[in-house]
Design a protein around this motif. Structure first.
Motif, PDB file in Angstrom:
ATOM      1  N   ASP A   1       0.807  -1.225   0.000  1.00 53.63           N
ATOM      2  CA  ASP A   1       0.000   0.000   0.000  1.00 53.63           C
ATOM      3  C   ASP A   1       0.843   1.281   0.000  1.00 53.63           C
ATOM      4  O   ASP A   1       0.554   2.232   0.729  1.00 53.63           O
ATOM      5  CB  ASP A   1      -0.960   0.013   1.201  1.00 53.63           C
ATOM      6  N   ASN A   2       1.872   1.307  -0.839  1.00 56.69           N
ATOM      7  CA  ASN A   2       2.675   2.521  -1.019  1.00 56.69           C
ATOM      8  C   ASN A   2       2.416   3.095  -2.413  1.00 56.69           C
ATOM      9  O   ASN A   2       1.966   2.384  -3.316  1.00 56.69           O
ATOM     10  CB  ASN A   2       4.162   2.194  -0.856  1.00 56.69           C
TER      11      ASN A   2
ATOM     12  N   GLY B   1      -0.234  -4.288  -3.628  1.00 50.74           N
ATOM     13  CA  GLY B   1      -1.061  -3.097  -3.466  1.00 50.74           C
ATOM     14  C   GLY B   1      -0.332  -1.780  -3.591  1.00 50.74           C
ATOM     15  O   GLY B   1      -0.827  -0.746  -3.147  1.00 50.74           O
ATOM     16  N   ASN B   2       0.851  -1.786  -4.211  1.00 52.71           N
ATOM     17  CA  ASN B   2       1.601  -0.550  -4.421  1.00 52.71           C
ATOM     18  C   ASN B   2       1.230   0.065  -5.771  1.00 52.71           C
ATOM     19  O   ASN B   2       0.905  -0.644  -6.719  1.00 52.71           O
ATOM     20  CB  ASN B   2       3.095  -0.842  -4.368  1.00 52.71           C
TER      21      ASN B   2
ATOM     22  N   ILE C   1       7.887 -11.933  -4.748  1.00 52.87           N
ATOM     23  CA  ILE C   1       6.527 -11.872  -5.278  1.00 52.87           C
ATOM     24  C   ILE C   1       6.134 -10.418  -5.436  1.00 52.87           C
ATOM     25  O   ILE C   1       6.275  -9.624  -4.496  1.00 52.87           O
ATOM     26  CB  ILE C   1       5.523 -12.560  -4.331  1.00 52.87           C
ATOM     27  N   ALA C   2       5.647 -10.054  -6.614  1.00 49.19           N
ATOM     28  CA  ALA C   2       5.025  -8.739  -6.825  1.00 49.19           C
ATOM     29  C   ALA C   2       3.696  -9.009  -7.504  1.00 49.19           C
ATOM     30  O   ALA C   2       3.649  -9.499  -8.640  1.00 49.19           O
ATOM     31  CB  ALA C   2       5.915  -7.847  -7.685  1.00 49.19           C
ATOM     32  N   TYR C   3       2.605  -8.716  -6.818  1.00 47.50           N
ATOM     33  CA  TYR C   3       1.287  -9.104  -7.323  1.00 47.50           C
ATOM     34  C   TYR C   3       0.238  -8.126  -6.798  1.00 47.50           C
ATOM     35  O   TYR C   3       0.272  -7.723  -5.636  1.00 47.50           O
ATOM     36  CB  TYR C   3       0.953 -10.522  -6.859  1.00 47.50           C
ATOM     37  N   GLY C   4      -0.674  -7.712  -7.678  1.00 45.61           N
ATOM     38  CA  GLY C   4      -1.727  -6.799  -7.256  1.00 45.61           C
ATOM     39  C   GLY C   4      -1.268  -5.373  -7.145  1.00 45.61           C
ATOM     40  O   GLY C   4      -1.900  -4.567  -6.455  1.00 45.61           O
ATOM     41  N   ASN C   5      -0.166  -5.039  -7.810  1.00 42.77           N
ATOM     42  CA  ASN C   5       0.312  -3.659  -7.861  1.00 42.77           C
ATOM     43  C   ASN C   5      -0.207  -2.986  -9.128  1.00 42.77           C
ATOM     44  O   ASN C   5      -0.735  -3.641 -10.022  1.00 42.77           O
ATOM     45  CB  ASN C   5       1.844  -3.648  -7.842  1.00 42.77           C
ATOM     46  N   SER C   6      -0.057  -1.673  -9.243  1.00 44.80           N
ATOM     47  CA  SER C   6      -0.556  -0.970 -10.419  1.00 44.80           C
ATOM     48  C   SER C   6       0.392   0.137 -10.828  1.00 44.80           C
ATOM     49  O   SER C   6       1.189   0.614 -10.025  1.00 44.80           O
ATOM     50  CB  SER C   6      -1.952  -0.383 -10.155  1.00 44.80           C
TER      51      SER C   6
END
Length: 301
Positions: free
Chosen positions: A142-143, A166-167, A188-193
């Motif tokens: 969340d950053n 969530g970043n 793991i990097a997942y669900g970032n945008s």
């Protein structure tokens, strides 16, 4: 000359990244011989140690933790506490509002960075800027930033067994951004945008144009159908959703990230939660090992 600095004497099981020990720290403090700086903590000696803290005071203009000449940062959670007077964004004016390390002798391990909003600054690395050194067994969630909202990794930086979820980046690399020479292993990097990143395999990662992906990403998971680097895990990491409130990013028994990592010398004995790190044939990918033997964090003065 080593310094161990802490404000608490506790023994606590680390059950949730959402429920840290709430410790307010002064706006500036030097560790191991460094001069007073605008960071909350400055490690200016390769023997310095900073352990077992939650840093929530954001009234400084640099990183929460800055490592200029090595040292070890362990079991530290940095988070923005909501005090954001600069155009609605976090205070830091240079890369790495949470952690910043520019020393090959620096090591960040078993740490968490969350809640930093760095979009007003035209630099990369909101939660972590790793120009050099090692960061392992850590969680970034969340950053928000320009490039590399979770982490920006320089030519002498190494990420191992970290998780980014969530970043959000306004340009490239919602999870991780790398330059040539960087190494990202078992992550793991997942669900970032990323708002303006439409390249293949993104927005979980972003890279400078001369980066050789096979040399940079090793045994990493960026989600379904994203086979990036050497020995990738192109699947949903399948986090355990049975307890979203306290353990949202542990691996479920169905995860392809289990026993899918690359074993390496100097691997930590435990994961972020204190579970035995090597519980199967190979190390798991991400900051959490599939639950095995439970562990405890010792928080000491």
């Amino acid at each position: 000359f080593a310094v161990l600095l802490s404000y608490l004497v506790l023994v606590a099981k680390f059950e949730s990244w959402r429920k840290p020990l709430a410790v307010l720290l002064p706006s500036a403090l030097a560790v191991a011989g460094g001069a007073l700086a605008s960071a909350a903590f400055v490690l200016a000696n390769e023997g310095a140690r900073l352990e077992s803290l939650c840093i929530t005071n954001r009234e400084y203009s640099s990183a929460a933790v800055s490592m200029t000449a090595g040292g070890v940062v362990s079991n530290v959670w940095v988070r923005d506490d909501g005090k954001q007077p600069v155009n609605g964004y976090s205070y830091a004016s240079a890369s790495g509002a949470g952690f910043r390390c520019n020393s090959e002798k620096g090591r960040i391990t078993h740490c968490v960075a969350s809640g930093f909003d760095y979009r007003a600054k035209n630099t990369s690395g909101a939660a972590l800027y790793l120009g050099a050194g090692v960061c392992e067994n850590s969680l970034f969630v969340d950053n928000a930033g320009v490039s590399g909202a979770g982490a920006s990794v320089g030519a002498k930086g190494v990420l191992r067994n970290c998780t980014f979820v969530g970043n959000r980046a306004t340009q490239s690399g919602g999870g991780v951004y790398v330059v040539k020479g960087a190494q990202v292993v078992n992550c793991i990097a997942y669900g970032n945008s990323a708002d303006n990143d439409t390249g293949a395999g993104r927005p979980e990662w972003g890279a400078a144009g001369d980066v050789v992906l096979e040399e940079t990403f090793v045994n990493c998971c960026f989600g379904p159908d994203v086979p990036v680097g050497t020995d990738p895990i192109p699947y949903d990491p399948a986090f355990d959703t049975s307890d979203k409130a306290t353990e949202p990013y542990h691996l479920s028994s169905a995860s392809k990230c289990i026993n899918a990592g690359l074993d390496y010398d100097g691997m930590a004995a435990t994961d972020l939660a204190g579970f035995t790190r090597h519980s199967g044939k190979r190390v798991d990918v991400g900051c959490y090992e599939m639950k095995g033997t439970s562990g405890f964090l010792l928080l000491v003065r």
